[in-house]
Design an enzyme around this catalytic site. Structure first.
Site, PDB file in Angstrom:
ATOM      1  N   LYS A   1       0.804  -1.221   0.000  1.00 58.43           N
ATOM      2  CA  LYS A   1       0.000   0.000   0.000  1.00 58.43           C
ATOM      3  C   LYS A   1       0.848   1.288   0.000  1.00 58.43           C
ATOM      4  O   LYS A   1       0.447   2.297  -0.548  1.00 58.43           O
ATOM      5  CB  LYS A   1      -0.934   0.010   1.215  1.00 58.43           C
ATOM      6  CG  LYS A   1      -1.949  -1.136   1.200  1.00 58.43           C
ATOM      7  CD  LYS A   1      -3.314  -0.616   0.969  1.00 58.43           C
ATOM      8  CE  LYS A   1      -4.430  -1.621   0.753  1.00 58.43           C
ATOM      9  NZ  LYS A   1      -4.271  -2.999   1.084  1.00 58.43           N
TER      10      LYS A   1
ATOM     11  N   GLU B   1      -9.785   6.659   2.876  1.00 63.73           N
ATOM     12  CA  GLU B   1     -10.767   5.725   3.398  1.00 63.73           C
ATOM     13  C   GLU B   1     -10.029   4.447   3.765  1.00 63.73           C
ATOM     14  O   GLU B   1      -8.952   4.185   3.227  1.00 63.73           O
ATOM     15  CB  GLU B   1     -11.836   5.423   2.343  1.00 63.73           C
ATOM     16  CG  GLU B   1     -11.492   4.303   1.357  1.00 63.73           C
ATOM     17  CD  GLU B   1     -10.307   4.615   0.454  1.00 63.73           C
ATOM     18  OE1 GLU B   1     -10.031   5.804   0.230  1.00 63.73           O
ATOM     19  OE2 GLU B   1      -9.647   3.668  -0.009  1.00 63.73           O
TER      20      GLU B   1
ATOM     21  N   SER C   1       1.615  -9.900  -1.416  1.00 67.56           N
ATOM     22  CA  SER C   1       1.269  -8.481  -1.255  1.00 67.56           C
ATOM     23  C   SER C   1       1.494  -7.943   0.150  1.00 67.56           C
ATOM     24  O   SER C   1       1.703  -6.747   0.331  1.00 67.56           O
ATOM     25  CB  SER C   1      -0.187  -8.258  -1.669  1.00 67.56           C
ATOM     26  OG  SER C   1      -1.058  -9.121  -0.948  1.00 67.56           O
TER      27      SER C   1
HETATM   28  C1  LIG Z   1      -5.252  -4.055   0.782  1.00 72.84           C
HETATM   29  C2  LIG Z   1      -4.565  -5.330   0.528  1.00 72.84           C
HETATM   30  C3  LIG Z   1      -4.882  -6.146  -0.593  1.00 72.84           C
HETATM   31  C4  LIG Z   1      -6.007  -5.847  -1.537  1.00 72.84           C
HETATM   32  O1  LIG Z   1      -5.897  -4.680  -2.265  1.00 72.84           O
HETATM   33  P1  LIG Z   1      -5.493  -4.645  -3.794  1.00 72.84           P
HETATM   34  O2  LIG Z   1      -5.769  -3.237  -4.184  1.00 72.84           O
HETATM   35  O3  LIG Z   1      -6.342  -5.633  -4.527  1.00 72.84           O
HETATM   36  O4  LIG Z   1      -4.058  -4.996  -3.897  1.00 72.84           O
HETATM   37  C5  LIG Z   1      -4.130  -7.294  -0.808  1.00 72.84           C
HETATM   38  N1  LIG Z   1      -3.143  -7.646   0.038  1.00 72.84           N
HETATM   39  C6  LIG Z   1      -2.819  -6.905   1.121  1.00 72.84           C
HETATM   40  C7  LIG Z   1      -1.733  -7.373   2.001  1.00 72.84           C
HETATM   41  C8  LIG Z   1      -3.514  -5.728   1.404  1.00 72.84           C
HETATM   42  O5  LIG Z   1      -3.188  -5.004   2.483  1.00 72.84           O
END
Ligand SMILES: *Cc1c(COP(=O)(O)O)cnc(C)c1O
Length: 407
Positions: free
Chosen positions: A97, A119, A385
């Site tokens: 993020k 948000e 992610s």
């Molecule tokens: C917020 C989040 C997501 C989902 O958001 P995307 O915009 O689809 O990437 C995925 N993995 C993690 C670790 C997150 O914090």
């Protein structure tokens, strides 16, 4: 009032910004001036070497880029697939993020704004926004549904410790959808002083494009790292898809390599057949939510459906419009993994590789494990992610519930 995207500056920087069947800018009159200003701001900034240098400096020396590419030898051996992980879990604040919040907060400063609005659902984007605002000396207000704030109390505390103001939203279902509505309203009320930092590759143009551009650093790095460490491109690239920002970020690195398969994994929840999920591609239909035309989970009357996922980050009724386009053209395909499969994958990665993945990322790992027969011997790159520290309570509770069920 619905605006056609033609009101935007037509620009080669935004190919298809209005021409695609998905995306566009379905925004109220009151937001249009802000959105048009934002597009101009981004077009001017993106090719400015001074802006690029400041962004790259913060990503490297503050956020911790480049993130590593790790081979997963024990998981690979167990499932017969050559698995590699792009380690966004190692970025500051524990997920991808921050790539987006740093970029957008620099845009806000460039426009002379002193305050950002954000948000948040689970709190991850709120924490990343509050972190970046602290570093750059911006005021920060985060809108969060009251119900989400109860479920994610530690992240509310984190945001407050970082100096942000947390506004609880009590309307509607008191979750992310309502927080987005409130954040947009707040932006309209203070267009000169504030910038709205949207948290995923979603919303009205130009947001999906801007967020994807800031997240594309993941794919750029990963492509170079693959060529270096695998001595080849991956054959399949897999990422979880909530709004779609981490997935579009890694896909951007490989979308022009026609031989590389792209797979997005949505939240299958309790199973797509049960209706309790957030699988927009298999369960949704084209529609407009929060300013963009994309696949939306809706009932026959066009009302937004309730979604469910064990991972809060995947629990949203619409998908980013660029994914809708990639799915429709066949360049990428979209699959799902259930809560149970994600939990199992979480445990496998922990025990076999010493990594606690976020429950969101666990969905991508789960899809690879579930499809290991079809993927046998292939080089598969998974975008990890985020890290799973935030999910320990959910994982422990879900395991206890499962153990109780078996007794
Ligand atoms: C917020 C989040 C997501 C989902 O958001 P995307 O915009 O689809 O990437 C995925 N993995 C993690 C670790 C997150 O914090």
């Amino acid at each position: 009032m619905i605006h056609s995207p033609q009101t935007f500056r037509s620009s080669p920087h935004f190919p298809g910004g209005g021409a695609l069947p998905f995306g566009g800018c379905f925004a109220p009159e009151t937001l249009m001036a802000n959105l048009i200003e934002l597009e101009s701001l981004w077009i001017d900034a993106k090719d400015d070497p001074a802006f690029r240098a400041e962004l790259d400096g913060l990503l490297t020396n503050y956020a911790g880029r480049a993130t590593p590419l790790s081979h997963a030898p024990r998981l690979s051996e167990k499932i017969g697939v050559d698995v590699w992980l792009k380690r966004e879990d190692l970025l500051h604040t524990g997920a991808h993020k921050l790539n987006n919040t740093i970029g957008q907060c620099l845009l806000a400063k460039r426009a002379g704004k002193s305050r950002i609005i954000a948000e948040t659902g689970a709190g991850q984007h709120g924490v990343a926004s509050a972190t970046t605002a602290a570093r750059l000396g911006l005021e920060c207000t985060v809108y969060m549904g009251e119900r989400d704030a109860e479920r994610q109390a530690p992240n509310v505390q984190r945001m407050k410790l970082l100096g942000a103001k947390v506004e609880l939203v009590t309307s509607g279902s008191r979750t992310l959808k309502d927080a987005v509505d409130e954040a947009m309203r707040a932006w309209v009320e203070d267009p000169d002083g504030s910038h709205y930092v949207l948290g995923s590759a979603l919303g009205p143009h130009p947001f999906p494009r801007i967020v994807a551009d800031f997240q594309s650093v993941i794919g750029r790095e990963a492509r170079v790292q693959c060529l270096d460490q695998m001595q080849d491109l991956p054959e399949v690239v897999v990422a979880c898809v909530g709004g779609g920002s981490n997935a579009i970020g890694i896909f951007r690195g490989f979308v022009d390599d026609a031989e590389v398969e792209l797979v997005g994994v949505e939240a299958g929840g309790r199973g797509v057949a049960t209706g309790a999920h957030a699988a927009r591609f298999s369960g949704g239909a084209p529609g407009v939510l929060h300013g963009t035309h994309t696949y939306v989970l809706q009932d026959d009357g066009g009302q937004i459906r309730e979604t469910h996922s064990i991972s809060a980050g995947l629990d949203y009724p619409a998908v980013g419009p660029e994914h809708a386009g990639l799915g429709a053209s066949g360049r990428a395909r979209y699959e799902s993994a259930t809560d149970g499969q994600a939990l199992d994958a979480f445990g496998d990665l922990a025990r076999l590789e010493g990594i606690l993945p976020a429950l969101e990322s666990s969905h991508a790992v789960a899809w690879v494990i579930e499809n290991s027969t079809a993927l046998r011997g292939k080089r598969v790159l998974i975008n990890l992610s985020g890290r799973g520290d935030k999910d320990l309570d959910s994982v422990i509770a879900a395991k206890a519930a499962l153990a109780g069920g078996k007794r």
